[in-house]
Design a protein around this motif. Structure first.
Motif, short mmCIF file in Angstrom:
data_model
loop_
_atom_site.label_atom_id
_atom_site.label_comp_id
_atom_site.label_asym_id
_atom_site.label_seq_id
_atom_site.Cartn_x
_atom_site.Cartn_y
_atom_site.Cartn_z
N GLN A 159 33.89 3.84 51.32
CA GLN A 159 34.88 4.07 51.86
C GLN A 159 35.69 4.42 53.19
OE1 GLN A 159 35.73 0.81 53.40
NE2 GLN A 159 38.56 0.35 53.27
N GLY A 160 34.71 4.34 54.42
CA GLY A 160 35.28 5.59 55.24
C GLY A 160 34.46 6.75 54.94
N THR A 213 39.86 10.21 56.49
CA THR A 213 40.56 9.23 56.11
C THR A 213 39.31 7.76 56.52
OG1 THR A 213 39.82 9.93 58.40
CG2 THR A 213 41.84 10.97 56.95
N PHE A 214 40.49 6.40 56.72
CA PHE A 214 39.45 5.27 56.90
C PHE A 214 40.80 4.71 58.19
CE2 PHE A 214 39.07 0.88 56.43
CZ PHE A 214 37.46 1.11 56.64
N ALA A 215 40.13 4.27 58.58
CA ALA A 215 40.92 3.28 59.50
C ALA A 215 40.47 1.79 59.67
CB ALA A 215 41.15 4.11 60.87
N SER A 216 40.95 0.78 60.26
CA SER A 216 40.90 -0.76 60.02
C SER A 216 42.01 -0.95 61.19
CB SER A 216 41.10 -1.59 59.37
OG SER A 216 40.44 -2.78 59.56
N SER A 234 46.19 -3.79 61.52
CA SER A 234 45.91 -2.85 61.76
C SER A 234 46.57 -0.69 60.62
CB SER A 234 45.29 -1.91 63.13
OG SER A 234 44.45 -3.93 63.80
N TYR A 235 45.46 -0.39 60.56
CA TYR A 235 46.40 0.94 59.90
C TYR A 235 44.95 2.10 59.82
CZ TYR A 235 43.03 -0.56 55.89
OH TYR A 235 41.85 -0.27 55.11
N LEU A 236 45.84 3.48 59.31
CA LEU A 236 45.20 4.36 59.16
C LEU A 236 45.52 5.39 58.14
CD1 LEU A 236 43.31 7.01 60.10
CD2 LEU A 236 45.22 7.90 61.76
N ARG A 237 44.05 5.02 57.20
CA ARG A 237 44.79 6.18 55.44
C ARG A 237 43.88 7.13 55.54
NH1 ARG A 237 44.52 1.32 51.58
NH2 ARG A 237 46.54 0.91 52.17
N ILE A 238 45.43 8.21 54.98
CA ILE A 238 44.42 9.55 54.67
C ILE A 238 44.47 8.83 52.99
CG2 ILE A 238 45.21 11.44 54.41
CD1 ILE A 238 47.46 11.78 56.37
N GLN A 239 43.44 8.99 52.66
CA GLN A 239 42.56 8.53 52.04
C GLN A 239 42.53 9.67 50.23
OE1 GLN A 239 39.56 4.66 52.47
NE2 GLN A 239 38.42 6.78 53.02
N ASN A 240 42.00 10.68 51.01
CA ASN A 240 41.85 12.12 50.09
C ASN A 240 41.94 12.63 50.45
OD1 ASN A 240 39.60 9.92 49.91
ND2 ASN A 240 40.04 10.47 46.96
N ILE A 241 42.55 14.06 50.05
CA ILE A 241 42.92 15.55 50.41
C ILE A 241 43.14 15.87 49.42
CG2 ILE A 241 44.61 17.17 51.24
CD1 ILE A 241 46.03 15.82 53.47
N ASN A 299 44.90 8.72 48.02
CA ASN A 299 46.14 7.10 48.90
C ASN A 299 46.93 7.84 49.26
OD1 ASN A 299 46.16 4.44 50.12
ND2 ASN A 299 47.29 3.88 48.18
N LEU A 300 47.63 8.72 50.08
CA LEU A 300 48.41 10.00 50.10
C LEU A 300 49.08 9.09 51.40
CD1 LEU A 300 49.94 12.61 50.83
CD2 LEU A 300 48.00 13.32 52.41
N TYR A 301 48.72 8.63 52.74
CA TYR A 301 49.64 7.38 53.14
C TYR A 301 49.07 6.66 54.17
CZ TYR A 301 53.76 5.99 56.32
OH TYR A 301 54.99 6.01 56.84
N THR A 302 49.31 5.58 54.74
CA THR A 302 49.11 4.41 55.34
C THR A 302 49.52 4.69 56.69
OG1 THR A 302 47.78 3.61 53.59
CG2 THR A 302 48.44 2.04 55.26
#
Length: 1015
Positions: A143-144, A878-881, A938-945, A972-975
């Motif tokens: 993903q991303g 990060t990933f965005a849809s 629609s969303y933007l997700r901070i997947q990993n830090i 999955n820090l924040y969406t």
């Protein structure tokens, strides 16, 4: 005397020559980190003499002629040359990483190609990316990071399935890509991520070499293996952490709920249920009651690898234990894996390859993602209700009209849920490779999968106060399933160079694939002591009036032949053609055989003389592909009639249970066909620091295998076990553009930066639905309402179909002047939703339903960043849809159910709201499916830090550790989203109805602390 002089001269020259032959030793390390590099090839230039560095990066080369040049080479690093002399005795060599050579060889199915010669749409993820992302399941790493690939979760519960879609949804049947593990068909989600060396995604017609299993794309997994001439390397990875919910919804507290309910009852002309709201306070936050915090997760992984000149080995084991953020160990997941890889050069011509993986997992689940799920109840139970009554027992939710019969106390539901699922799988392959001639190699491989699972589900005798979940008799249901398959591949590869510029590679082969298995399920009643501890069929002796057991078995086979020819001229003009013939027992006589051809071409434009030596543009390759692929992923035996249904007959005046015909047969079933086109360009800029990849693609899927096509009721498809047939009855087209850019640069010895961005634009359109009605319905909304999703010509597959709204009626005049809405169930009144008369006939009816949105995103994108400064590393993914819609279906429309706090902005009088309708216990049409329930997801997700620190090797080597890295991270820090539900990126996996949110179990936020140690 003359002969004596000659002897003296000969001895002198011999001693001189001997004096000029000496030995050189030293250490090879990685430039920047100073870590030793085992397995580096150290060779005397223009000779066959050489050695490899040991585990500590050390080497010793004897009898080196004076003036020789040593060449140091290793995959992933730039070659280094050093001219030795008699004064050279010890060397310390620092090898620089070469990002270009990391992608030098790409696996493409039954072979490999240099990256610069690949003519298909191919993406690669290496083990370094997996190390950073730390996915619990391998699918999460896609993903991303790969353009054109979208991964959605069916649930955030531990061990839940993930759905992968490559370049969109092309069929309303099976959309998952095929996974090939080291040459055999496997299951991606069961792999230990730390066992993977690389993931290659075939997205276009190049996957046609896999024929009928390639239409949805192919994911090729290469597992880690030992390296030749290296000492044993021990790698230990571990992380531990805790999980929490990534989101909670804003529900009404007790005071807000009571006030709203009073208003609703007053508007309905009924007695107020709460005479006073004083003292109610905030009441019970049911989400806090069901969501646990600091939920543990722990993972251990250890591997040992190494090799001699002839044999390499790799052995690994892993343990993962994860509890659920809802229910704790009631929704836990435990996975253990073990793997053995052994490669041997039996002779100079014969090579042996083996890889065996054992997987065991145990999973427990709760009711989720539907009407009556734990989260559904947590969202709808009134906040005025306490979790426990005065006696300390779970409180009962009243069975009033306003609360219905399906809402129960979620804590009681969790406590009374008991189930267990155990799964064991052994899979792997054994391969031989024989070099018949200098240019001709024959390879054979046998892959296998064998799995056994056992399940146990206990229904406790319990009363929730007259609810549909009341259990009158306790019961236990147990199942045992055995699934198997094997594949046998034999193929020959002929490599020939004609003249100085013409290069040919020919591959021809045969594949045999068989899968078989069986399952048995049985239910026993009246469990002793009404207890999970005694929940076993052998102890449950109660009799049932109806059939309480079932079984099945299957046996399917596929026989395939394939061939491929690859040609290039000077590595500049590239051509490839392939053909696969598949014969499958899934289809009846006349349709068993399918042919799947494809062609690819490429032109390395930057190799042309007219291109010159541009300093800015280092490499340009144009490529294109076209081909036909297949899909046969349907239930078995659809072309014949089987006695798999249930029948009830009357004999001598008594009812007798027997069997009946199951699914109606369709002898004309044939393959789904995917016609795929791809036009792409690969570019490298600024001394290869910037890489650009762009593709335009189309995928037209014809003869869709659509199950349960409606037929005449005379055939009796509604009996238990019976169903409508599967028919080739549709066409869907996906088209889009992919773009990816990567920038990698080493600014200094201390600072390295890597940045990546990818985006995919996708358009989906249904071209044909040949089922008699022109559309297929799916999904569900509310209770008793028409299906809200459709597959229909001219629209995206699974689009939402319902009533379009136009605000809220503000006064009676607006109601009177608007077309009547009584056909929807009630007369409109001020404060109600105003629906659009789409067809203009003067009244609102079912004929006014229209397109309300699309669950398929218009664009998906990923942005990734990696920084290395001295011994500190940082990574963010990060990933965005964008453009995907979702239906809000987790709210029960009963009058007394709790609500989300957006209802506080409801209509209470003229001009107060034009978005949220009034509340009332009276009859309205406000709850019919409309765009009021469809939201932009629609969303933007901070997947990993992740931040890590690697101890200086000079310190760690003193205790025998070649690498010691400590890291911390958050997954999955924040969406960021406007969607009101738990997870805008979730889906139930169905192409028609997949974007309907029944209360998705949210993906947890996970805080990790980890350690990597190499010995």
């Amino acid at each position: 005397m003359k002969s004596n002089y000659l002897l003296i001269i000969f001895l002198f020259l011999s001693s001189f020559g001997f004096a000029q032959s000496f030995e050189v030793g030293g250490t090879v390390k990685e430039k920047g980190t100073g870590l030793p590099i085992p397995g580096v090839n150290v060779q005397i230039k223009n000779s066959t003499k050489g050695v490899a560095t040991d585990f500590d990066g050390k080497f010793l080369l004897k009898s080196i002629p004076s003036g020789s040049t040593l060449v140091f080479s290793y995959i992933g690093y730039k070659n280094f040359e050093y001219k030795v002399s008699s004064s050279t005795t010890s060397l310390t060599v620092a090898m620089q990483e070469d990002a270009k050579s990391l992608d030098e060889v790409v696996v493409i199915g039954y072979g490999s190609q240099k990256r610069r010669e690949v003519t298909g749409a191919v993406s690669v993820i290496d083990s370094k990316t997996l190390d950073i992302i730390k996915p619990v399941k391998v699918e999460q790493a896609l993903q991303g990071t790969v353009s054109g690939v979208n991964v959605t979760s069916q649930s955030g519960s531990p061990g839940a399935a993930l759905d992968i879609r490559i370049r969109g949804i092309a069929t309303n049947g099976e959309n998952r890509p095929t996974t090939i593990i080291d040459g055999y068909v496997g299951e991606l989600g069961l792999l230990n991520p730390n066992d993977i060396e690389s993931i290659t995604v075939l997205k276009d017609a190049q996957a046609a070499i896999y024929g009928t299993i390639g239409a949805n794309g192919v994911i090729l997994i290469t597992t880690k293996a030992g390296k030749k001439n290296s000492k044993s390397k021990i790698v230990y990875n571990t992380y531990t952490g805790f999980q929490e919910t990534s989101r909670k919804l804003n529900l009404l507290n007790a005071t807000e709920y009571a006030l709203l309910l009073n208003e609703s009852y007053a508007n309905g002309g009924q007695t107020l249920p709460y005479k006073t709201v004083t003292g109610l306070g905030k009441g019970t936050n049911w989400q806090n009651e069901v969501f646990n915090s600091s939920v543990p997760i722990i993972n251990h992984d250890i591997s040992v690898s190494g090799g001699s000149d002839k044999v390499t080995y790799a052995v690994s084991g892993s343990h993962l234990d994860q509890e659920g953020i809802i229910g704790g160990n009631k929704s836990g997941f435990l996975r253990n894996t073990a793997r053995v890889s052994l490669n041997a050069d039996v002779t100079d011509k014969l090579k042996l390859k083996t890889n065996v993986i054992y997987t065991y997992f145990n999973r427990k689940t709760l009711n989720e993602n539907g009407l009556g799920s734990v989260l559904f109840n947590a969202l709808n139970v009134p906040s005025t209700l306490s979790p426990y009554d005065a006696n300390g027992n779970y409180s009962l939710v009243p069975s009033t009209t306003g609360l219905g019969t399906e809402i129960i106390n979620p804590l009681a539901q969790i406590a009374n849920t008991n189930n267990d699922y155990n799964f064991k799988k052994l899979n792997g392959n054994f391969g031989l490779e024989y070099k018949v001639l200098k240019d001709f190699v024959v390879s054979s491989s046998m892959g296998f999968n064998t799995s056994n699972s056992k399940s146990r589900d206990f229904a406790k005798q319990i009363s929730y106060g007259g609810k549909v979940f009341d259990v009158i008799r306790s019961s236990v249901t147990q199942g045992a399933v055995n699934d198997n398959n094997y594949s046998f591949d034999v193929f020959g590869t002929y490599t020939k160079k004609v003249g100085a510029n013409h290069n040919f590679v020919g591959t021809i082969g045969n594949t045999i694939f068989k899968e078989w298995g069986n399952g048995l399920y049985a239910t026993g009643f009246d469990v002793p002591n009404n207890s999970w501890d005694f929940a076993d069929i052998s102890l449950a002796n109660g009799l049932s009036a109806a059939k309480s057991n079932s079984s099945y078995s299957y046996d399917e086979r596929r026989l395939s032949y394939f061939g491929r020819v690859q040609y290039d001229y000077k590595g500049k003009y590239l051509l490839s053609g392939m053909l696969r013939r598949d014969a499958s027992t899934k289809f009846g006589p006349g349709n068993k055989v399918g042919y799947f051809p494809s062609f690819t071409a490429g032109w390395v434009l930057s190799d042309e003389d007219f291109f010159g030596t541009d300093k800015l543009v280092n490499f340009v390759k144009l490529r294109a592909s076209y081909g036909t692929l297949g899909n046969d992923q349907i239930p078995n035996n659809g072309y014949i009639s089987q006695l798999s249904g249930e029948g009830t007959y009357v004999f001598d005046g008594a009812l007798v249970t027997g069997t009946a015909i199951g699914q109606i047969p369709n002898p004309d079933l044939k393959w789904e066909e995917a016609q795929k086109t791809d036009i792409g360009v690969d570019v490298k800029l600024f001394d290869n620091k910037v890489s650009l990849v762009a593709d335009y693609f189309t995928d037209t899927r014809k003869d869709l295998l659509i199950p349960n096509i409606p037929v005449s009721g005379i055939t009796g498809v509604y009996a238990p076990g019976a169903s409508s047939p599967t028919v080739n009855a549709g066409t869907v087209k996906n088209s889009g553009v992919e773009f990816a850019v990567d920038y990698k640069n080493k600014f200094s010895e201390n600072l390295t930066v890597s940045v990546g961005y990818n985006v995919t634009f996708l358009r989906n359109k249904v071209l044909a639905v040949n089922n008699g009605t022109g559309f297929i319905e799916g999904g569900s909304f509310g209770v008793g309402q028409p299906a809200p999703s459709r597959m229909e010509v001219g629209m995206p597959i699974g689009y939402f179909y319902g009533y379009k709204t136009d605000g809220i009626f503000q006064n009676q005049k607006e109601v009177s002047e608007h077309p009547s809405q009584i056909a929807l169930g009630a007369n409109a009144a001020p404060g109600d939703i105003r629906y659009v008369d789409v067809n203009g006939d003067g009244e609102i009816t079912t004929a006014d339903r229209t397109n309300l949105g699309n669950p398929i995103p218009t664009a998906t994108m990923g942005f990734n960043l990696q920084l290395n400064y001295k011994n500190i590393d940082f990574a963010a993914y990060t990933f965005a849809s964008v453009g995907n819609d979702m239906v809000r279906n987790y709210e029960r429309t009963l009058t007394d159910a709790n609500r989300l706090n957006y209802v506080l902005g409801r209509w209470t009088g003229e001009g107060t709201s034009n978005t949220t309708p009034r509340v009332t216990t009276g009859a309205t049409a406000n709850n019919v499916f409309s765009d009021y329930f469809v939201e932009d997801a629609s969303y933007l997700r901070i997947q990993n830090i992740q931040v890590g620190y690697t101890l200086n090797s000079r310190i760690s080597e003193k205790v025998g550790i070649s690498k010691f890295r400590l890291y911390t991270g958050v997954n999955n820090l924040y969406t960021f989203t406007k969607y009101k539900g738990f997870d805008p990126g979730a889906s139930n996996g169905s192409p028609i109805g997949g974007g309907i949110d029944y209360g998705f179990y949210p993906t947890p936020r996970t805080y990790l602390l980890g350690l990597n140690i190499n010995f």
